[in-house]
Design a protein around this motif. Sequence first.
Motif, PDB file in Angstrom:
ATOM      1  N   GLY A  41     -21.491  67.214  96.049  1.00 48.22           N
ATOM      2  CA  GLY A  41     -20.214  67.759  95.212  1.00 48.22           C
ATOM      3  C   GLY A  41     -19.123  66.842  95.533  1.00 48.22           C
ATOM      4  O   GLY A  41     -17.934  67.266  95.144  1.00 48.22           O
ATOM      5  N   ALA A  42     -19.382  65.451  95.698  1.00 50.16           N
ATOM      6  CA  ALA A  42     -18.340  64.538  95.680  1.00 50.16           C
ATOM      7  C   ALA A  42     -18.106  64.045  94.372  1.00 50.16           C
ATOM      8  O   ALA A  42     -17.189  63.261  94.429  1.00 50.16           O
ATOM      9  CB  ALA A  42     -18.797  63.266  96.615  1.00 50.16           C
ATOM     10  N   LEU A  43     -18.740  64.295  93.300  1.00 55.18           N
ATOM     11  CA  LEU A  43     -18.540  63.826  91.913  1.00 55.18           C
ATOM     12  C   LEU A  43     -19.395  64.635  90.943  1.00 55.18           C
ATOM     13  O   LEU A  43     -20.344  65.381  91.364  1.00 55.18           O
ATOM     14  CB  LEU A  43     -18.997  62.352  91.928  1.00 55.18           C
ATOM     15  N   VAL A  44     -18.687  64.679  89.636  1.00 53.42           N
ATOM     16  CA  VAL A  44     -19.412  65.126  88.485  1.00 53.42           C
ATOM     17  C   VAL A  44     -19.353  63.979  87.267  1.00 53.42           C
ATOM     18  O   VAL A  44     -18.677  63.032  87.643  1.00 53.42           O
ATOM     19  CB  VAL A  44     -18.820  66.358  88.094  1.00 53.42           C
ATOM     20  N   LEU A  45     -20.358  64.096  86.580  1.00 57.28           N
ATOM     21  CA  LEU A  45     -20.671  63.150  85.250  1.00 57.28           C
ATOM     22  C   LEU A  45     -19.962  63.772  84.243  1.00 57.28           C
ATOM     23  O   LEU A  45     -20.208  65.153  83.835  1.00 57.28           O
ATOM     24  CB  LEU A  45     -21.765  62.558  84.882  1.00 57.28           C
ATOM     25  N   GLU A  46     -18.839  63.036  83.371  1.00 55.91           N
ATOM     26  CA  GLU A  46     -18.570  63.700  82.116  1.00 55.91           C
ATOM     27  C   GLU A  46     -19.019  62.615  81.196  1.00 55.91           C
ATOM     28  O   GLU A  46     -18.406  61.585  81.059  1.00 55.91           O
ATOM     29  CB  GLU A  46     -16.892  63.712  82.204  1.00 55.91           C
ATOM     30  N   GLY A  47     -20.116  62.726  80.557  1.00 57.00           N
ATOM     31  CA  GLY A  47     -20.809  61.934  79.797  1.00 57.00           C
ATOM     32  C   GLY A  47     -21.406  60.982  80.375  1.00 57.00           C
ATOM     33  O   GLY A  47     -22.166  61.085  81.610  1.00 57.00           O
ATOM     34  N   GLU A  48     -20.827  59.661  80.556  1.00 59.96           N
ATOM     35  CA  GLU A  48     -21.126  58.528  81.465  1.00 59.96           C
ATOM     36  C   GLU A  48     -20.276  58.201  82.415  1.00 59.96           C
ATOM     37  O   GLU A  48     -20.516  57.052  82.857  1.00 59.96           O
ATOM     38  CB  GLU A  48     -21.818  57.462  80.408  1.00 59.96           C
ATOM     39  N   ARG A  49     -19.080  59.022  82.499  1.00 61.93           N
ATOM     40  CA  ARG A  49     -17.997  58.730  83.313  1.00 61.93           C
ATOM     41  C   ARG A  49     -18.189  59.517  84.604  1.00 61.93           C
ATOM     42  O   ARG A  49     -18.552  60.553  84.719  1.00 61.93           O
ATOM     43  CB  ARG A  49     -16.803  58.796  82.497  1.00 61.93           C
ATOM     44  N   TYR A  76     -11.578  56.343  84.697  1.00 64.30           N
ATOM     45  CA  TYR A  76     -13.128  56.337  85.607  1.00 64.30           C
ATOM     46  C   TYR A  76     -13.902  55.440  85.412  1.00 64.30           C
ATOM     47  O   TYR A  76     -13.809  54.742  84.329  1.00 64.30           O
ATOM     48  CB  TYR A  76     -13.537  57.875  85.738  1.00 64.30           C
ATOM     49  N   GLU A  77     -14.824  55.318  86.203  1.00 64.13           N
ATOM     50  CA  GLU A  77     -15.969  54.132  86.102  1.00 64.13           C
ATOM     51  C   GLU A  77     -17.082  54.869  85.526  1.00 64.13           C
ATOM     52  O   GLU A  77     -17.478  55.840  85.670  1.00 64.13           O
ATOM     53  CB  GLU A  77     -16.546  53.869  87.359  1.00 64.13           C
ATOM     54  N   SER A  78     -17.872  53.916  84.534  1.00 62.71           N
ATOM     55  CA  SER A  78     -19.212  54.310  83.633  1.00 62.71           C
ATOM     56  C   SER A  78     -20.016  54.244  84.912  1.00 62.71           C
ATOM     57  O   SER A  78     -20.183  53.313  85.960  1.00 62.71           O
ATOM     58  CB  SER A  78     -19.261  53.592  82.820  1.00 62.71           C
ATOM     59  N   VAL A  79     -21.227  54.883  84.559  1.00 64.14           N
ATOM     60  CA  VAL A  79     -22.403  55.038  85.553  1.00 64.14           C
ATOM     61  C   VAL A  79     -23.036  53.361  85.383  1.00 64.14           C
ATOM     62  O   VAL A  79     -23.232  52.876  86.716  1.00 64.14           O
ATOM     63  CB  VAL A  79     -23.534  55.635  84.932  1.00 64.14           C
ATOM     64  N   GLU A  80     -22.900  52.780  84.562  1.00 62.82           N
ATOM     65  CA  GLU A  80     -23.360  51.374  84.516  1.00 62.82           C
ATOM     66  C   GLU A  80     -22.558  50.424  85.135  1.00 62.82           C
ATOM     67  O   GLU A  80     -23.195  49.815  85.984  1.00 62.82           O
ATOM     68  CB  GLU A  80     -23.603  50.730  83.068  1.00 62.82           C
ATOM     69  N   ASP A  81     -21.277  50.514  85.139  1.00 63.37           N
ATOM     70  CA  ASP A  81     -20.282  49.651  86.103  1.00 63.37           C
ATOM     71  C   ASP A  81     -20.626  49.982  87.392  1.00 63.37           C
ATOM     72  O   ASP A  81     -20.844  49.103  88.200  1.00 63.37           O
ATOM     73  CB  ASP A  81     -18.897  49.743  85.628  1.00 63.37           C
ATOM     74  N   TRP A  82     -20.744  51.383  87.725  1.00 63.55           N
ATOM     75  CA  TRP A  82     -20.934  51.628  89.431  1.00 63.55           C
ATOM     76  C   TRP A  82     -22.267  50.870  89.745  1.00 63.55           C
ATOM     77  O   TRP A  82     -22.391  50.227  90.813  1.00 63.55           O
ATOM     78  CB  TRP A  82     -21.066  53.070  89.374  1.00 63.55           C
TER      79      TRP A  82
END
Length: 201
Positions: A41-49, A76-82
């Motif tokens: 529960g520490a994050l959710v994705l909105e699209g790829e963010r 926010y950061e994208s999944v790719e950047d993360w």
Amino acid sequence: MTTARDLMIVALDMGPGRPVEPGDVSLALAGAELIDLMEAGALVLEGERIVPGLQPATGDRLLDHAASSLVRERPYESVEDWLWRRGRGLYSAHLAALESEGLVTRARGRWIPVRTGRTALADSPARRQATERRAAAEPVLAALAAAAGVHDEPADDFPDEADDAVVTVLAAVGEAVTELEAVRQRRKIEDAAFDNIWRGQ
């Protein structure tokens, strides 16, 4: 136990005859941490963010560190950047964590009692759990392990029961590993060309 930790143990359990690329495993570990943080529960994705939420204590030092390093400002950061940012050196960080807990040891030479570079997994509940998850082909772990090159065959499909956010992460891990391999191949070609110049070819 977390998916990231289980993935690291599974990767180390391949043995010296089947080495894996630390860079590939690092990217998969970063993806595993995202999935673990979603489940916590520490994050959710909105699209790829990656949209951070609460910062619950997970009981895992590396996962807590991952949660604290989430970008908390829009856009926010994208999944790719993360994956690329968090993945840098993550294999070594997870290996050090397992060593500090006595789950991994450095093998000693046969004749000289000093530590060598080879690592050995200790027989532990953590290792047994990771082995059981792998043997059961737990879908998310299997997909991440395939992306990291731990399995002989790559995963062709994503887990049917995975939600869209998990599929997004798994797809991003696969693309990042493919990109990293392309970089390796380019460097090999460039190095070979450079060597040929010096040899007068």
